[in-house]
Design a protein around this motif. Structure first.
Motif, PDB file in Angstrom:
ATOM      1  N   ASN A  19       0.913  -0.693  -0.109  1.00 43.98           N
ATOM      2  CA  ASN A  19      -0.087  -0.032   0.052  1.00 43.98           C
ATOM      3  C   ASN A  19       0.683   1.302   0.062  1.00 43.98           C
ATOM      4  O   ASN A  19       1.767   1.497   1.090  1.00 43.98           O
ATOM      5  CB  ASN A  19      -0.979   0.090   1.014  1.00 43.98           C
ATOM      6  N   VAL A  20       0.307   2.132  -1.291  1.00 43.87           N
ATOM      7  CA  VAL A  20       1.138   3.482  -1.359  1.00 43.87           C
ATOM      8  C   VAL A  20       0.425   4.512  -1.164  1.00 43.87           C
ATOM      9  O   VAL A  20      -0.147   4.863  -1.878  1.00 43.87           O
ATOM     10  CB  VAL A  20       2.124   2.880  -2.271  1.00 43.87           C
ATOM     11  N   LEU A  21       1.182   5.471  -0.375  1.00 45.89           N
ATOM     12  CA  LEU A  21       0.003   6.500  -0.636  1.00 45.89           C
ATOM     13  C   LEU A  21       1.327   7.714  -0.891  1.00 45.89           C
ATOM     14  O   LEU A  21       2.296   7.911  -0.891  1.00 45.89           O
ATOM     15  CB  LEU A  21       0.343   7.627   0.727  1.00 45.89           C
TER      16      LEU A  21
ATOM     17  N   LEU B  86      -2.705   9.356   6.625  1.00 41.78           N
ATOM     18  CA  LEU B  86      -1.974   8.446   6.749  1.00 41.78           C
ATOM     19  C   LEU B  86      -3.375   7.519   7.733  1.00 41.78           C
ATOM     20  O   LEU B  86      -3.171   6.459   7.980  1.00 41.78           O
ATOM     21  CB  LEU B  86      -1.212   8.802   7.287  1.00 41.78           C
TER      22      LEU B  86
ATOM     23  N   HIS C  87      -5.593   5.757   5.057  1.00 43.38           N
ATOM     24  CA  HIS C  87      -4.857   4.874   4.067  1.00 43.38           C
ATOM     25  C   HIS C  87      -4.773   3.768   4.983  1.00 43.38           C
ATOM     26  O   HIS C  87      -3.973   2.435   4.410  1.00 43.38           O
ATOM     27  CB  HIS C  87      -4.832   5.391   3.049  1.00 43.38           C
ATOM     28  N   GLU C  88      -4.009   4.016   6.037  1.00 43.25           N
ATOM     29  CA  GLU C  88      -3.196   3.025   6.807  1.00 43.25           C
ATOM     30  C   GLU C  88      -3.959   0.985   6.900  1.00 43.25           C
ATOM     31  O   GLU C  88      -5.221   1.603   6.711  1.00 43.25           O
ATOM     32  CB  GLU C  88      -3.291   3.063   8.140  1.00 43.25           C
TER      33      GLU C  88
ATOM     34  N   LEU D 290       0.062   1.343   5.787  1.00 46.35           N
ATOM     35  CA  LEU D 290       1.013   1.918   5.019  1.00 46.35           C
ATOM     36  C   LEU D 290       1.999   1.235   4.764  1.00 46.35           C
ATOM     37  O   LEU D 290       2.863   1.126   5.379  1.00 46.35           O
ATOM     38  CB  LEU D 290       1.177   3.179   4.906  1.00 46.35           C
ATOM     39  N   ASP D 291       2.666   1.052   3.096  1.00 46.64           N
ATOM     40  CA  ASP D 291       4.421   0.398   3.542  1.00 46.64           C
ATOM     41  C   ASP D 291       5.788   2.037   2.537  1.00 46.64           C
ATOM     42  O   ASP D 291       5.954   1.462   2.913  1.00 46.64           O
ATOM     43  CB  ASP D 291       4.264  -0.775   2.475  1.00 46.64           C
TER      44      ASP D 291
ATOM     45  N   VAL E 287       5.233   5.859   2.038  1.00 48.31           N
ATOM     46  CA  VAL E 287       4.266   7.298   1.642  1.00 48.31           C
ATOM     47  C   VAL E 287       4.863   8.035   0.560  1.00 48.31           C
ATOM     48  O   VAL E 287       6.799   8.117   0.834  1.00 48.31           O
ATOM     49  CB  VAL E 287       4.460   8.195   3.136  1.00 48.31           C
TER      50      VAL E 287
ATOM     51  N   HIS F 295       0.569  -2.220  13.006  1.00 48.83           N
ATOM     52  CA  HIS F 295       0.945  -0.860  11.384  1.00 48.83           C
ATOM     53  C   HIS F 295       1.711  -1.006  11.872  1.00 48.83           C
ATOM     54  O   HIS F 295       2.503   0.326  12.639  1.00 48.83           O
ATOM     55  CB  HIS F 295      -0.554  -0.332  11.970  1.00 48.83           C
TER      56      HIS F 295
ATOM     57  N   PRO G  38       5.541   3.772   7.669  1.00 50.90           N
ATOM     58  CA  PRO G  38       6.297   3.370   6.242  1.00 50.90           C
ATOM     59  C   PRO G  38       6.849   3.949   5.816  1.00 50.90           C
ATOM     60  O   PRO G  38       7.305   4.621   6.880  1.00 50.90           O
ATOM     61  CB  PRO G  38       4.298   3.813   5.760  1.00 50.90           C
TER      62      PRO G  38
END
Length: 213
Positions: A3-5, A74, A77-78, A80-81, A83, A123, A126
């Motif tokens: 997962n990327v923001l 953050l 969308h968490e 996250l891997d 940002v 979690h 990221p």
């Protein structure tokens, strides 16, 4: 699936300098990057026209201060891997900040937000990739040129200023000016070819950061 923001401004939103509208979904750099990664990562594109790093701008009713928006995103969308922070161009406006060093300090604050955010149990924090913006030019709108006065030369300092912050904070950096040039129609935004070039250019470093093929 990673997962990327993608956290940015109008260059992430996909603004078209000629029409004032938006590039097709498939041509915006976050979606180009997702395609380049072969479906191994979800890209959450959070681009807002006019967004700054840490500075308030009350010229429109939308909240443009990136440091105020980032914590919410953050959480949204968490987990996250990664940002990706791609901001700074709007800081160049003379009534906002007007220099690359100020943007670099803003980037440092955003990095700190990502690192210290209260993530849910289980979690992890990221990884972070900072993107320094393409060089600013001049366009047809004289008022906008005046607001961005001097930004052309100052924007060439972004990569060096950001590099100091990224080295200190031990996060990755990609120089968008190494692959993309602004559209002379307005001196700030990107045409389709150049916004796609950023997505393609980011792919190798993102693969490495996410440990994917």
């Amino acid at each position: 699936m990673k997962n990327v923001l993608a956290f940015g401004d109008s260059l992430t939103w996909g603004a078209d300098a000629v029409t004032g509208g938006r590039h097709p979904f498939k041509d915006r750099w976050p979606n180009v990057l997702a395609t380049e990664l072969g479906g191994q990562a979800r890209l959450f594109a959070e681009g807002l026209n006019g967004r700054t790093t840490i500075f308030d701008d009350y010229s429109i009713p939308t909240e443009r201060n990136g440091s105020k928006a980032l914590p919410m995103l953050l959480a949204t969308h968490e987990p996250l891997d990664l940002v990706i922070i791609f901001l700074g161009t709007n800081d160049m406006r003379s009534h906002i900040c007007g220099n690359a060093a100020g943007s670099a300090m803003g980037i440092a604050r955003l990095i700190n937000i990502v690192k210290t955010f209260s993530y849910k149990p289980g979690h992890h924090v990221p990884k972070i990739l900072v993107v320094s913006p393409p060089y600013v030019g001049t366009g047809a709108d004289q008022l906008f040129n005046d607001v961005m006065a001097g930004a052309g030369d100052l924007s060439k300092e972004y990569a060096a200023n950001y590099a100091q912050i990224c080295e200190r904070e031990q996060v990755a950096l990609f120089d968008a000016a190494s692959v993309a040039r602004i559209d002379p129609a307005d001196g700030v935004h990107l045409d389709i070819a150049n916004t796609r070039a950023i997505g393609v250019g980011l792919a190798p470093i993102v693969r490495e950061l996410l440990s994917i093929q």
